[in-house]
Motif scaffolding. Structure first.
Motif, PDB file in Angstrom:
ATOM      1  N   ALA A 116      67.016  16.517  43.140  1.00 44.40           N
ATOM      2  CA  ALA A 116      68.415  16.084  43.249  1.00 44.40           C
ATOM      3  C   ALA A 116      68.680  15.444  44.603  1.00 44.40           C
ATOM      4  O   ALA A 116      69.381  14.423  44.700  1.00 44.40           O
ATOM      5  N   ALA A 117      68.119  16.026  45.661  1.00 47.54           N
ATOM      6  CA  ALA A 117      68.304  15.458  47.001  1.00 47.54           C
ATOM      7  C   ALA A 117      67.673  14.069  47.084  1.00 47.54           C
ATOM      8  O   ALA A 117      68.237  13.150  47.700  1.00 47.54           O
ATOM      9  N   TRP A 118      66.523  13.902  46.467  1.00 53.41           N
ATOM     10  CA  TRP A 118      65.858  12.586  46.438  1.00 53.41           C
ATOM     11  C   TRP A 118      66.719  11.583  45.676  1.00 53.41           C
ATOM     12  O   TRP A 118      66.953  10.466  46.151  1.00 53.41           O
ATOM     13  N   CYS A 119      67.198  11.971  44.501  1.00 53.85           N
ATOM     14  CA  CYS A 119      68.021  11.070  43.687  1.00 53.85           C
ATOM     15  C   CYS A 119      69.268  10.625  44.436  1.00 53.85           C
ATOM     16  O   CYS A 119      69.678   9.459  44.341  1.00 53.85           O
ATOM     17  N   GLU A 120      69.878  11.526  45.166  1.00 55.90           N
ATOM     18  CA  GLU A 120      71.165  11.258  45.801  1.00 55.90           C
ATOM     19  C   GLU A 120      71.048  10.698  47.209  1.00 55.90           C
ATOM     20  O   GLU A 120      72.047  10.358  47.832  1.00 55.90           O
ATOM     21  N   GLY A 121      69.822  10.600  47.739  1.00 59.49           N
ATOM     22  CA  GLY A 121      69.645  10.055  49.083  1.00 59.49           C
ATOM     23  C   GLY A 121      70.065  11.018  50.163  1.00 59.49           C
ATOM     24  O   GLY A 121      70.773  10.643  51.104  1.00 59.49           O
ATOM     25  N   ARG A 122      69.605  12.282  50.052  1.00 59.00           N
ATOM     26  CA  ARG A 122      69.905  13.260  51.097  1.00 59.00           C
ATOM     27  C   ARG A 122      68.674  14.114  51.410  1.00 59.00           C
ATOM     28  O   ARG A 122      68.694  15.321  51.434  1.00 59.00           O
ATOM     29  N   MET A 150      67.387   4.985  48.275  1.00 57.57           N
ATOM     30  CA  MET A 150      67.964   5.594  47.081  1.00 57.57           C
ATOM     31  C   MET A 150      69.448   5.275  46.960  1.00 57.57           C
ATOM     32  O   MET A 150      69.970   5.086  45.853  1.00 57.57           O
ATOM     33  N   ARG A 151      70.135   5.180  48.065  1.00 63.34           N
ATOM     34  CA  ARG A 151      71.550   4.823  47.983  1.00 63.34           C
ATOM     35  C   ARG A 151      71.723   3.351  47.602  1.00 63.34           C
ATOM     36  O   ARG A 151      72.663   2.985  46.895  1.00 63.34           O
ATOM     37  N   GLN A 152      70.816   2.509  48.059  1.00 59.18           N
ATOM     38  CA  GLN A 152      70.851   1.111  47.619  1.00 59.18           C
ATOM     39  C   GLN A 152      70.656   1.038  46.105  1.00 59.18           C
ATOM     40  O   GLN A 152      71.391   0.314  45.415  1.00 59.18           O
ATOM     41  N   ARG A 171      75.298  18.874  59.164  1.00 56.31           N
ATOM     42  CA  ARG A 171      76.703  18.718  58.794  1.00 56.31           C
ATOM     43  C   ARG A 171      76.989  17.293  58.311  1.00 56.31           C
ATOM     44  O   ARG A 171      77.485  17.077  57.199  1.00 56.31           O
ATOM     45  N   ASP A 172      76.644  16.309  59.151  1.00 58.06           N
ATOM     46  CA  ASP A 172      76.906  14.912  58.809  1.00 58.06           C
ATOM     47  C   ASP A 172      75.718  14.245  58.116  1.00 58.06           C
ATOM     48  O   ASP A 172      75.896  13.277  57.368  1.00 58.06           O
ATOM     49  N   TYR A 173      74.546  14.737  58.409  1.00 58.63           N
ATOM     50  CA  TYR A 173      73.323  14.209  57.793  1.00 58.63           C
ATOM     51  C   TYR A 173      72.328  15.362  57.700  1.00 58.63           C
ATOM     52  O   TYR A 173      72.213  16.166  58.631  1.00 58.63           O
ATOM     53  N   PRO A 174      71.601  15.468  56.577  1.00 58.60           N
ATOM     54  CA  PRO A 174      70.731  16.633  56.394  1.00 58.60           C
ATOM     55  C   PRO A 174      69.492  16.614  57.277  1.00 58.60           C
ATOM     56  O   PRO A 174      68.980  15.551  57.656  1.00 58.60           O
ATOM     57  N   THR A 210      60.519  -0.463  49.869  1.00 59.11           N
ATOM     58  CA  THR A 210      61.109   0.876  49.818  1.00 59.11           C
ATOM     59  C   THR A 210      60.862   1.552  48.470  1.00 59.11           C
ATOM     60  O   THR A 210      60.872   2.776  48.389  1.00 59.11           O
ATOM     61  N   ARG A 211      60.624   0.766  47.421  1.00 58.82           N
ATOM     62  CA  ARG A 211      60.203   1.398  46.157  1.00 58.82           C
ATOM     63  C   ARG A 211      58.900   2.173  46.368  1.00 58.82           C
ATOM     64  O   ARG A 211      58.740   3.287  45.855  1.00 58.82           O
ATOM     65  N   MET A 212      57.993   1.581  47.092  1.00 59.16           N
ATOM     66  CA  MET A 212      56.723   2.266  47.359  1.00 59.16           C
ATOM     67  C   MET A 212      56.939   3.497  48.236  1.00 59.16           C
ATOM     68  O   MET A 212      56.324   4.550  48.018  1.00 59.16           O
ATOM     69  N   ILE A 213      57.831   3.369  49.219  1.00 54.38           N
ATOM     70  CA  ILE A 213      58.072   4.482  50.139  1.00 54.38           C
ATOM     71  C   ILE A 213      58.690   5.661  49.404  1.00 54.38           C
ATOM     72  O   ILE A 213      58.245   6.813  49.546  1.00 54.38           O
ATOM     73  N   VAL A 214      59.719   5.413  48.598  1.00 52.54           N
ATOM     74  CA  VAL A 214      60.389   6.533  47.929  1.00 52.54           C
ATOM     75  C   VAL A 214      59.520   7.141  46.841  1.00 52.54           C
ATOM     76  O   VAL A 214      59.585   8.347  46.583  1.00 52.54           O
ATOM     77  N   ALA A 215      58.682   6.319  46.199  1.00 51.70           N
ATOM     78  CA  ALA A 215      57.786   6.851  45.178  1.00 51.70           C
ATOM     79  C   ALA A 215      56.702   7.717  45.815  1.00 51.70           C
ATOM     80  O   ALA A 215      56.345   8.788  45.294  1.00 51.70           O
ATOM     81  N   SER A 216      56.168   7.269  46.946  1.00 52.94           N
ATOM     82  CA  SER A 216      55.190   8.093  47.665  1.00 52.94           C
ATOM     83  C   SER A 216      55.834   9.389  48.130  1.00 52.94           C
ATOM     84  O   SER A 216      55.229  10.464  48.052  1.00 52.94           O
ATOM     85  N   PHE A 217      57.076   9.315  48.582  1.00 52.47           N
ATOM     86  CA  PHE A 217      57.749  10.513  49.070  1.00 52.47           C
ATOM     87  C   PHE A 217      57.955  11.522  47.945  1.00 52.47           C
ATOM     88  O   PHE A 217      57.722  12.729  48.130  1.00 52.47           O
TER      89      PHE A 217
END
Length: 494
Positions: A331-337, A347-349, A467-470, A360-367
């Motif tokens: 869920a955190a990955w999906c929501e960009g947090r 993810m927010r884009q 608080r403002d960013y995880p 960034t598709r490669m970066i988020v998929a690797s992550f």
């Protein structure tokens, strides 16, 4: 007797192989038709933003047909049933369409062809979606390529200069049909509510983007700019190739034309213009080849649609062992947090626009697969539900490449470090700050790892971690060692 042209992934008039053939063979007596297939509209991977793009493209297609004396017939239901009924009502002698190669499309088309032929209607299919079809490029032993580089060499060795066909025909008036048959519904009429700010569809927009890509010099500089998500260095044509509002032949021809095209007077790249232009054209053509490579992989290896291409990795264990933790991380990955800015910005884009930069598709998929240790199928499905350019073959191929379950020779140790990727490809943090406004005042030295800011700096930047960013939800170094251990266990057979 008229010929029905069945539009599918070819929502354009120019350089449309089957449509041009139908216009020639029928002397303009063509019934242009699109079927809103409920099997697709209600599928598990349908994306509202993609439906919106498709409907916009259909409206643009209808506008173009009106200029040539015709209208777009829009049916809804099972194509096998609806197209037979249309042929009977109009007296059509034949159905022409351009081939598609996904497992679902092949099953559908087999049913449609059988139904039309049983009704006495001749059926002709054509190559259009690709430059080389799935059986046109094979190894010396007659087998499909499973590694990209040899496939690319074969593709380039066979390619010849291409002259895309223009739509220079006019169409005869359609038979008398009820007005309702020309209605192109809004997304809401089909039960969709789109919350993403997706790009504009249609053939005119596709051509505008292609010419802008060339005329601005972005195509010529593609090899040097394409990896930087904060720069407008890509064509944004992927959704148009997905729906066929532009053809790969048109793209290839324009890429070649840049080799004799002068750069704008001002440019910020130091290599000789001819070298830059050649590298840019080569790099963009390579992306067109990747598209066809993944199509032929899914064609020849349909099991990869839902399973690992490399079945040896079926025993890789995904997840942490704690289902609740894995669900929270996903869920955190999906929501960009996730606490990793480059991942969260991407993810927010995606969630906002329906599109994401290829780097960034490669970066988020690797992550997701290598840092969160989650099954690639979770990410692949999420992408298909959000991407305006979601293509079964390319999306699957990209995710399996990132997960190291795909077509690579030695892939498992390829693990992207999100911080290093961020520092290299978004060095000034422009992309991050665009999509993560809570980091807008974070100093550049901390923008790629905000959790490393001292408390005083956090307060000054108005960005308190937690608080403002995880804070980062996992430690990259720890997760890297764990995923390597799991893959090495498979390789060793332990």
């Amino acid at each position: 007797m008229p010929i029905i042209h069945w539009f599918r992934r070819d929502l354009r008039l120019a350089d449309n192989t089957a449509l041009n053939a139908a216009a020639r063979d029928s002397e303009g007596a063509v019934i242009p038709t699109f079927v809103l297939d409920d099997n697709l509209l209600k599928g598990r991977d349908v994306a509202p933003v993609r439906v919106q793009f498709m409907l916009e493209s259909l409206r643009a297609l209808d506008d173009g047909l009106r200029q040539r004396g015709a209208r777009l017939v829009v049916l809804r239901g099972d194509p096998a049933t609806e197209l037979v009924r249309l042929a009977q009502v109009t007296g059509a002698s034949a159905l022409y369409f351009n081939r598609d190669y996904t497992p679902a499309a092949r099953r559908r088309d087999k049913r449609v062809v059988a139904a039309l032929q049983s009704a006495g209607v001749r059926v002709e299919s054509f190559k259009d979606l690709v430059i080389f079809e799935e059986d046109e490029l094979l190894t010396a032993s007659g087998q499909p390529y499973t590694v990209f580089t040899p496939y690319k060499k074969a593709w380039l060795s066979r390619i010849t200069p291409i002259q895309p066909e223009r739509a220079e025909w006019r169409l005869a008036p359609l038979p008398d049909l009820p007005a309702a048959i020309f209605h192109i519904p809004a997304a809401a009429e089909l039960g969709f509510t789109n919350t993403q700010d997706g790009p504009q569809g249609g053939e005119p927009e596709a051509m505008r983007l292609l010419m802008q890509f060339k005329d601005s010099g972005a195509l010529q500089a593609y090899s040097t700019r394409r990896d930087f998500p904060g720069v407008e260095g890509t064509s944004r044509l992927s959704p148009h190739l997905r729906f066929g509002t532009i053809s790969p032949r048109q793209c290839y021809a324009v890429a070649l034309s840049t080799l004799s095209y002068a750069f704008p007077a001002k440019r910020s790249f130091s290599p000789a213009a001819s070298d830059v232009k050649k590298e840019g054209a080569d790099a963009w053509i390579s992306e067109l080849i990747w598209r066809e490579f993944y199509m032929q992989i899914l064609y020849h290896f349909p099991h990869a649609e839902r399973a690992n291409f490399n079945r040896a990795y079926d025993v890789v264990r995904w997840g942490s062992g704690d289902a609740a933790l894995d669900e929270a991380r996903f869920a955190a990955w999906c929501e960009g947090r996730t606490g990793y800015p480059i991942v969260d910005a991407a993810m927010r884009q995606l969630n906002r626009t329906g599109w994401m930069h290829n780097r960034t598709r490669m970066i988020v998929a690797s992550f997701l697969t290598k840092d969160l240790l989650l099954d690639w199928r979770l990410g692949e499905r999420y992408f298909m539900r959000k991407l305006v350019d979601g293509d079964p073959a390319s999306n699957n191929g990209g995710w399996q490449w990132a997960a190291s379950t795909g077509t690579d020779a030695q892939p498992y140790f390829r693990i992207f470090n999100p911080k290093l990727q961020s520092e290299r490809f978004d060095p000034d943090g422009a992309y991050i700050k665009r999509w993560l406004p809570e980091l807008a005042r974070v100093p550049l030295e901390y923008i790629h790892a905000p959790a490393s800011m001292p408390p005083l700096v956090q307060a000054q930047a108005g960005c308190v971690i937690g608080r403002d960013y995880p804070a980062p939800i996992v430690d990259h170094a720890t997760q890297k060692e764990e995923i390597l251990r799991r893959f090495k266990a498979v390789k060793s057979g332990s």
